[in-house]
Write a protein that holds these residues in place. Structure first.
Motif, mmCIF file in Angstrom:
data_model
loop_
_atom_site.group_PDB
_atom_site.id
_atom_site.type_symbol
_atom_site.label_atom_id
_atom_site.label_comp_id
_atom_site.label_asym_id
_atom_site.label_seq_id
_atom_site.Cartn_x
_atom_site.Cartn_y
_atom_site.Cartn_z
ATOM 1 N N LYS A 172 0.843 -1.198 0.000
ATOM 2 C CA LYS A 172 0.000 0.000 0.000
ATOM 3 C C LYS A 172 0.880 1.250 0.000
ATOM 4 C CE LYS A 172 -3.792 -2.481 0.447
ATOM 5 N NZ LYS A 172 -4.809 -2.556 -0.632
ATOM 6 N N ALA A 173 1.824 1.275 -0.942
ATOM 7 C CA ALA A 173 2.829 2.339 -0.926
ATOM 8 C C ALA A 173 2.215 3.725 -1.112
ATOM 9 C CB ALA A 173 3.880 2.075 -2.002
ATOM 10 N N ASN A 174 1.211 3.839 -1.979
ATOM 11 C CA ASN A 174 0.567 5.140 -2.179
ATOM 12 C C ASN A 174 -0.120 5.618 -0.908
ATOM 13 O OD1 ASN A 174 1.246 5.988 -4.739
ATOM 14 N ND2 ASN A 174 -0.388 4.853 -5.751
ATOM 15 N N LEU A 175 -0.829 4.705 -0.248
ATOM 16 C CA LEU A 175 -1.497 5.034 1.017
ATOM 17 C C LEU A 175 -0.463 5.369 2.078
ATOM 18 C CD1 LEU A 175 -4.230 5.145 2.527
ATOM 19 C CD2 LEU A 175 -3.826 2.756 3.182
ATOM 20 N N TRP A 176 0.612 4.612 2.109
ATOM 21 C CA TRP A 176 1.711 4.836 3.050
ATOM 22 C C TRP A 176 2.255 6.251 2.921
ATOM 23 C CZ3 TRP A 176 3.808 2.046 7.002
ATOM 24 C CH2 TRP A 176 5.124 2.283 7.376
ATOM 25 N N LYS A 177 2.376 6.716 1.661
ATOM 26 C CA LYS A 177 2.903 8.057 1.424
ATOM 27 C C LYS A 177 1.842 9.132 1.638
ATOM 28 C CE LYS A 177 5.286 10.867 -2.049
ATOM 29 N NZ LYS A 177 5.870 10.902 -3.423
ATOM 30 N N ARG A 178 0.630 8.878 1.169
ATOM 31 C CA ARG A 178 -0.415 9.902 1.204
ATOM 32 C C ARG A 178 -0.812 10.281 2.631
ATOM 33 N NH1 ARG A 178 -3.653 7.431 -1.815
ATOM 34 N NH2 ARG A 178 -5.226 6.731 -0.331
ATOM 35 N N LEU A 179 -0.808 9.318 3.538
ATOM 36 C CA LEU A 179 -1.268 9.570 4.909
ATOM 37 C C LEU A 179 -0.116 9.821 5.879
ATOM 38 C CD1 LEU A 179 -4.095 6.886 5.239
ATOM 39 C CD2 LEU A 179 -4.301 9.287 4.594
ATOM 40 N N ARG A 180 1.083 10.060 5.374
ATOM 41 C CA ARG A 180 2.241 10.115 6.252
ATOM 42 C C ARG A 180 2.162 11.253 7.277
ATOM 43 N NH1 ARG A 180 3.616 12.112 1.302
ATOM 44 N NH2 ARG A 180 4.992 13.952 1.127
ATOM 45 N N TYR A 181 1.594 12.399 6.894
ATOM 46 C CA TYR A 181 1.549 13.518 7.846
ATOM 47 C C TYR A 181 0.512 13.268 8.943
ATOM 48 C CZ TYR A 181 4.438 15.981 4.445
ATOM 49 O OH TYR A 181 5.461 16.340 3.606
ATOM 50 N N ALA A 230 5.133 4.349 17.500
ATOM 51 C CA ALA A 230 6.372 4.214 16.730
ATOM 52 C C ALA A 230 6.089 3.826 15.286
ATOM 53 C CB ALA A 230 7.285 3.182 17.395
ATOM 54 N N LEU A 231 5.111 2.944 15.094
ATOM 55 C CA LEU A 231 4.749 2.517 13.741
ATOM 56 C C LEU A 231 4.236 3.688 12.903
ATOM 57 C CD1 LEU A 231 4.017 0.360 11.567
ATOM 58 C CD2 LEU A 231 1.826 0.082 12.765
ATOM 59 N N LEU A 232 3.409 4.541 13.487
ATOM 60 C CA LEU A 232 2.756 5.597 12.734
ATOM 61 C C LEU A 232 3.693 6.734 12.323
ATOM 62 C CD1 LEU A 232 -0.617 5.766 14.697
ATOM 63 C CD2 LEU A 232 -0.267 4.948 12.358
ATOM 64 N N ILE A 233 4.848 6.838 12.970
ATOM 65 C CA ILE A 233 5.777 7.889 12.538
ATOM 66 C C ILE A 233 6.674 7.407 11.397
ATOM 67 C CG2 ILE A 233 5.770 8.923 14.841
ATOM 68 C CD1 ILE A 233 8.588 7.805 15.251
ATOM 69 N N LEU A 234 6.638 6.125 11.086
ATOM 70 C CA LEU A 234 7.518 5.584 10.051
ATOM 71 C C LEU A 234 7.207 6.097 8.641
ATOM 72 C CD1 LEU A 234 7.982 1.863 11.166
ATOM 73 C CD2 LEU A 234 9.610 3.748 11.371
ATOM 74 N N PRO A 235 5.924 6.208 8.226
ATOM 75 C CA PRO A 235 5.668 6.648 6.847
ATOM 76 C C PRO A 235 6.330 7.978 6.493
ATOM 77 C CG PRO A 235 3.667 5.760 7.811
ATOM 78 C CD PRO A 235 4.672 5.838 8.915
ATOM 79 N N LEU A 236 6.228 8.955 7.386
ATOM 80 C CA LEU A 236 6.855 10.245 7.107
ATOM 81 C C LEU A 236 8.371 10.120 7.086
ATOM 82 C CD1 LEU A 236 6.625 13.270 6.616
ATOM 83 C CD2 LEU A 236 6.584 13.602 9.109
ATOM 84 N N LEU A 237 8.921 9.356 8.016
ATOM 85 C CA LEU A 237 10.367 9.220 8.100
ATOM 86 C C LEU A 237 10.950 8.547 6.866
ATOM 87 C CD1 LEU A 237 10.828 8.250 11.853
ATOM 88 C CD2 LEU A 237 11.354 10.431 10.762
ATOM 89 N N ASP A 245 1.816 0.502 -7.976
ATOM 90 C CA ASP A 245 1.238 1.850 -7.909
ATOM 91 C C ASP A 245 2.294 2.920 -8.164
ATOM 92 O OD1 ASP A 245 2.622 1.456 -5.589
ATOM 93 O OD2 ASP A 245 0.857 1.414 -4.310
ATOM 94 N N SER A 246 3.474 2.489 -8.670
ATOM 95 C CA SER A 246 4.509 3.402 -9.183
ATOM 96 C C SER A 246 5.155 4.275 -8.121
ATOM 97 C CB SER A 246 3.924 4.308 -10.282
ATOM 98 O OG SER A 246 3.454 3.527 -11.340
ATOM 99 N N VAL A 247 5.212 3.798 -6.890
ATOM 100 C CA VAL A 247 5.940 4.525 -5.861
ATOM 101 C C VAL A 247 7.261 3.812 -5.644
ATOM 102 C CG1 VAL A 247 5.976 5.272 -3.459
ATOM 103 C CG2 VAL A 247 3.835 5.302 -4.739
ATOM 104 N N PRO A 248 8.385 4.441 -6.000
ATOM 105 C CA PRO A 248 9.682 3.773 -5.847
ATOM 106 C C PRO A 248 10.039 3.581 -4.385
ATOM 107 C CG PRO A 248 10.006 6.063 -6.427
ATOM 108 C CD PRO A 248 8.533 5.819 -6.507
ATOM 109 N N GLN A 249 10.637 2.422 -4.070
ATOM 110 C CA GLN A 249 11.048 2.128 -2.716
ATOM 111 C C GLN A 249 12.562 2.006 -2.671
ATOM 112 O OE1 GLN A 249 8.575 1.668 -0.120
ATOM 113 N NE2 GLN A 249 7.581 2.760 -1.767
ATOM 114 N N ARG A 250 13.190 2.825 -1.864
ATOM 115 C CA ARG A 250 14.639 2.748 -1.757
ATOM 116 C C ARG A 250 15.052 1.537 -0.916
ATOM 117 N NH1 ARG A 250 15.284 8.592 0.558
ATOM 118 N NH2 ARG A 250 13.186 8.040 1.217
#
Length: 397
Positions: free
Chosen positions: A233-242, A282-289, A385-390
């Motif tokens: 769910k990379a798009n969701l992971w990024k979209r809800l990060r804040y 701790a889990l919820l701060i990971l998307p933004l980080l 979903d075209s979100v690159p993962q490092r």
């Protein structure tokens, strides 16, 4: 790779690891400042060490869970060969440093601290010193958290093998999610059963819950939840990060303040639910980080440096360095000047000796691992979903 290399690293996760180890070291050196004015004692509160360990648990679960997930997904017939390779790489990463420091602890205890070795010394060699109860003898105190991680990485791949055999027609995506959810549910259930049927008010929460391996495995597996969402769910992971970050900071702040005022509480919430809130924060701060970048070159080097030597710092800062200072100055409360001086020495030795341990032992052992064990599947992927993962790699884990 040089110690300051940032190639293939997620800077935000290095930042989290750096903050976690600094909190732990800060908390465990707190006793040196007992003679200082109250504002200093408050600023360097020992509860920070607790927060640092909880951050480590979830971060470790996220990083290693991501590696395990990708191996599981990309292997057609995931079985014991993959599990063996996974274990070998994890153990080569963690065990050499651990056993070296364990032996040093034995020598320091006998010849410098001049105290008796614990009767259960043998359990430290098998990571079962806190399997069902934490015996706080003062010997290699911080190793309790390492047993939580080691047993989590024993259980997780085995659960995937078993569920893959039982749920042959389920997708691997669903099997990983079921395995993670089931492991978290089982650990929370064990905590609840303990509190309802076996808990007595005379037992300390810290020794009977927080530092007991079978009660804390869910903290690692909650990191696996982050690995799942980051992968599928990379798009969701990024979209809800804040939003996730704001809620996560709220959970961490609540947990920290609650701990300060309820360290001796004797309630179902404190024993069973409370550890879960810390882990979720701790889990919820990971998307933004995962998307944070550091532009300042000096700050980036400092963060990468501390992150890289963090495992060595964790192993030696308290059991060897803090205890050596305590043995030298005695048990009397230190004055403000003496305490601050000892605290400065404590930090200097921790960083300096950790760097030497990393450079001349930890890194060579890791390099030897990479020469003898095949690497896991590549961690640089492009999701549908075209979100690159490092590449998160397993450096520092």
């Amino acid at each position: 790779m040089s110690i300051n290399s940032t190639s293939h690293r997620i800077v935000g996760l290095d930042l989290l690891r750096t903050n976690a180890i600094l909190l732990v070291v800060l908390g465990h050196g707190r006793w040196m400042l007992d003679g200082c004015p109250k504002p200093i004692r408050t600023l360097f509160n020992g509860a920070f060490g607790y927060m640092g360990v909880e951050l480590f648990f979830v971060l470790s679960g996220f990083l290693i869970g991501s590696i395990l997930l990708k191996v599981f997904i990309k292997t057609d017939d995931f079985g014991f060969a993959e599990v063996k390779n996974f274990w070998s790489r994890r153990w080569f990463r963690t065990l050499p440093n651990y056993y070296l420091v364990l032996i040093l602890n034995i020598l320091f205890t006998v010849y410098i601290f001049r105290i008796t070795l614990p009767d259960h010394l043998w359990t430290y060699f098998f990571f079962i010193q806190n399997f069902s109860a934490h015996v706080n003898s003062g010997f290699f105190y911080d190793s309790w958290s390492l047993s939580v991680e080691e047993f989590a990485y024993l259980c997780a791949p085995l659960s995937l093998v078993i569920l893959s055999a039982l749920l042959k027609y389920f997708s691997k995506k669903l099997i990983f999610l079921i395995a993670t959810g089931l492991l978290i549910f089982l650990v929370i259930s064990v905590r609840a059963i303990y509190f309802v049927f076996f808990h007595t008010s005379e037992v300390d929460w810290n020794d009977s819950i927080r530092q007991v391996m079978i009660f804390r495995l869910d903290s690692i597996f909650i990191g696996f939840v982050g690995a799942y969402f980051n992968y599928f769910k990379a798009n969701l992971w990024k979209r809800l990060r804040y939003w996730a970050f704001a809620i996560g900071i709220g959970c961490l702040s609540f947990s920290f303040l609650f701990y300060l005022h309820n360290q001796h509480a004797d309630t179902f919430f404190f024993y069973v639910i409370y550890p879960l809130i810390y882990s979720l924060g701790a889990l919820l701060i990971l998307p933004l980080l995962c998307f944070v970048d550091i532009k300042n070159a000096i700050l980036l080097k400092v963060v990468t440096f501390i992150s890289t030597i963090s495992y060595s710092m964790y192993l030696i800062h308290n059991s060897l360095i803090s205890n050596s200072i305590k043995a030298f100055v005695g048990n009397n409360e230190l004055g403000a000047f003496t305490g601050l001086f000892c605290y400065l020495i404590y930090w200097t030795l921790t960083i300096g000796l950790s760097y030497l341990l990393y450079k001349y032992f930890e890194k060579p052992a890791t390099d030897l691992r990479d020469m003898n064990y095949k690497p896991e599947v590549t961690l640089i992927t492009i999701k549908p979903d075209s979100v690159p993962q490092r590449d998160m790699g397993d450096k520092g884990e």
